[in-house]
Write a protein that holds these residues in place. Structure first.
Motif, PDB file in Angstrom:
ATOM      1  N   ASN A 170       0.881  -1.050   0.077  1.00  0.00           N
ATOM      2  CA  ASN A 170       0.008  -0.131  -0.088  1.00  0.00           C
ATOM      3  C   ASN A 170       0.824   1.254   0.052  1.00  0.00           C
ATOM      4  N   ASN A 202      -1.869  -4.564   6.484  1.00  0.00           N
ATOM      5  CA  ASN A 202      -3.067  -5.279   6.945  1.00  0.00           C
ATOM      6  C   ASN A 202      -2.800  -6.758   7.726  1.00  0.00           C
ATOM      7  N   TRP A 226      -0.725   1.072 -10.803  1.00  0.00           N
ATOM      8  CA  TRP A 226      -1.451   2.150 -10.455  1.00  0.00           C
ATOM      9  C   TRP A 226      -1.130   3.366 -11.520  1.00  0.00           C
ATOM     10  N   PRO A 245      -5.196   3.879  -7.217  1.00  0.00           N
ATOM     11  CA  PRO A 245      -4.555   3.124  -5.861  1.00  0.00           C
ATOM     12  C   PRO A 245      -5.903   2.897  -5.064  1.00  0.00           C
ATOM     13  N   GLN A 259      -6.600   1.181  -0.710  1.00  0.00           N
ATOM     14  CA  GLN A 259      -5.447   0.526   0.432  1.00  0.00           C
ATOM     15  C   GLN A 259      -6.257  -0.508   0.873  1.00  0.00           C
ATOM     16  N   HIS A 260      -5.613  -1.838   0.506  1.00  0.00           N
ATOM     17  CA  HIS A 260      -6.156  -3.135   0.788  1.00  0.00           C
ATOM     18  C   HIS A 260      -5.203  -3.984   0.493  1.00  0.00           C
ATOM     19  N   TRP A 261      -5.623  -5.439   0.409  1.00  0.00           N
ATOM     20  CA  TRP A 261      -4.587  -6.515   0.079  1.00  0.00           C
ATOM     21  C   TRP A 261      -5.297  -7.519  -0.516  1.00  0.00           C
ATOM     22  N   ASN A 310      -0.956 -11.167  -1.720  1.00  0.00           N
ATOM     23  CA  ASN A 310      -0.331  -9.705  -1.940  1.00  0.00           C
ATOM     24  C   ASN A 310       0.680  -9.962  -3.382  1.00  0.00           C
ATOM     25  N   HIS A 313      -2.006  -6.844  -7.401  1.00  0.00           N
ATOM     26  CA  HIS A 313      -2.190  -5.844  -6.780  1.00  0.00           C
ATOM     27  C   HIS A 313      -3.672  -5.400  -6.769  1.00  0.00           C
ATOM     28  N   THR A 335     -11.481  -0.729  -0.104  1.00  0.00           N
ATOM     29  CA  THR A 335     -10.505   0.122   0.315  1.00  0.00           C
ATOM     30  C   THR A 335     -10.711   0.402   1.787  1.00  0.00           C
ATOM     31  N   PHE A 340      -7.715   6.399   2.834  1.00  0.00           N
ATOM     32  CA  PHE A 340      -6.238   6.747   2.857  1.00  0.00           C
ATOM     33  C   PHE A 340      -5.995   7.879   2.223  1.00  0.00           C
ATOM     34  N   SER A 380      -8.430  -1.888   5.969  1.00  0.00           N
ATOM     35  CA  SER A 380      -8.941  -2.352   4.425  1.00  0.00           C
ATOM     36  C   SER A 380     -10.310  -1.950   3.951  1.00  0.00           C
TER      37      SER A 380
END
Length: 306
Positions: free
Chosen positions: A9, A15, A156, A171, A173-175, A184, A187, A206, A209, A240
């Motif tokens: 991230n 996470n 991204w 982008p 914000q996660h996994w 991971n 992406h 997400t 973020f 997440s």
């Protein structure tokens, strides 16, 4: 670098959860059971006949969870196609807004990331047509090994042009994880769909973020398809999964014109319920004194014409 490439991230936000974290969550879930009988309603009007004939107007139809059927620039697009009746041990809470067999031929499939509630290959196999798949970098091999040929991987801020339509991967914000060893290794992110005069931001999955501010600086976003569910317990989910209040904060930062909530009420992935998520969204919307006309809470299967 040795071994498999692992994606990260912004700001290296992680996470990672311990076994004890999972045990604590499951204990809390047993103690605080939620009523899942109150469900998000199906739209009384399904415009599938008009959608099948449409090749000019821009429209967004909510199938459920993060699955939308979008028509723009004469193209039929599906985001995160999941018509699965179960997710893990849990049954789907609401039927899909439109049967997958009732959709017209699909031109484009957009994937936000590889989690099973966003990428369901049995559903993809049932889609009509010969779609082109736009997927996060690292996921392409999962498609090619199943025989799909029209695949574009994106990092991204990669963009793709189709006549007057632009598709940009941005982008989140996660996994992601689909097996014991692939955490991971692909992406995650959102997709921005643009032509003149429309701009649709499919946020994907997400937490809140700083990327929202960065995205707003790069794109003129009008319609935001924003997740609001699977946030509870927040001590576990916050990194997440964005909660309704932070979803509104992000929308304000994006300077959007229309907010369409998603990622709630279809699968019981966390401890919040669909009605709870909507109630918190409504409360925050009023608290921030936002224009009520900008909030479009679609019923399952409802179509919003842009």
């Amino acid at each position: 670098m040795t071994g498999k490439k692992r994606f990260i991230n912004l700001d290296n936000v992680e996470n990672t959860k311990s076994f004890n974290d999972f045990r604590r969550w499951q204990k809390e879930r047993r103690q605080n059971k939620k009523d899942l009988t109150i469900q998000i309603e199906q739209s009384p009007t399904k415009e599938i006949i008009r959608l099948n004939k449409n090749r000019k107007e821009a429209s967004i139809t909510w199938i459920g969870h993060s699955t939308f059927f979008i028509q723009i620039d004469g193209l039929n697009i599906v985001t995160d196609p999941v018509w699965a009746k179960r997710m893990g041990l849990g049954k789907r809470l609401t039927a899909p807004g439109i049967s997958i067999t009732d959709l017209p031929d699909i031109d484009i499939v957009l994937i936000s990331h590889g989690h099973y509630d966003h990428l369901d290959f049995p559903s993809i196999k049932k889609l009509k047509g010969d779609p082109t798949f736009y997927v996060p970098i690292g996921l392409g091999k999962s498609f090619s090994k199943r025989g799909y040929q029209h695949i574009f991987e994106a990092n991204w801020y990669d963009s793709f042009r189709l006549n007057s339509l632009s598709l940009s991967f941005v982008p989140a914000q996660h996994w992601t994880k689909r097996s014991l060893t692939d955490t991971n290794t692909s992406h995650w992110g959102g997709w921005i769909i643009e032509n003149e005069p429309h701009s649709i931001y499919f946020v994907g999955d997400t937490g809140y973020f700083r990327g929202f501010k960065e995205i707003a600086e790069k794109f003129n976003i009008k319609t935001v398809l924003m997740p609001i569910g699977a946030y509870e317990p927040e001590w576990f989910m916050k990194v997440s999964h964005i909660n309704p209040e932070d979803a509104v904060k992000a929308y304000i930062e994006l300077n959007g014109a229309t907010f369409i909530p998603m990622h709630y009420g279809t699968y019981h992935l966390a401890d919040d319920t669909g009605p709870e998520a909507i109630a918190r969204l409504d409360t925050e919307w009023e608290k921030q004194q936002l224009d009520a006309n900008q909030l479009k809470k679609l019923l399952i299967g409802e179509t919003f014409w842009l």
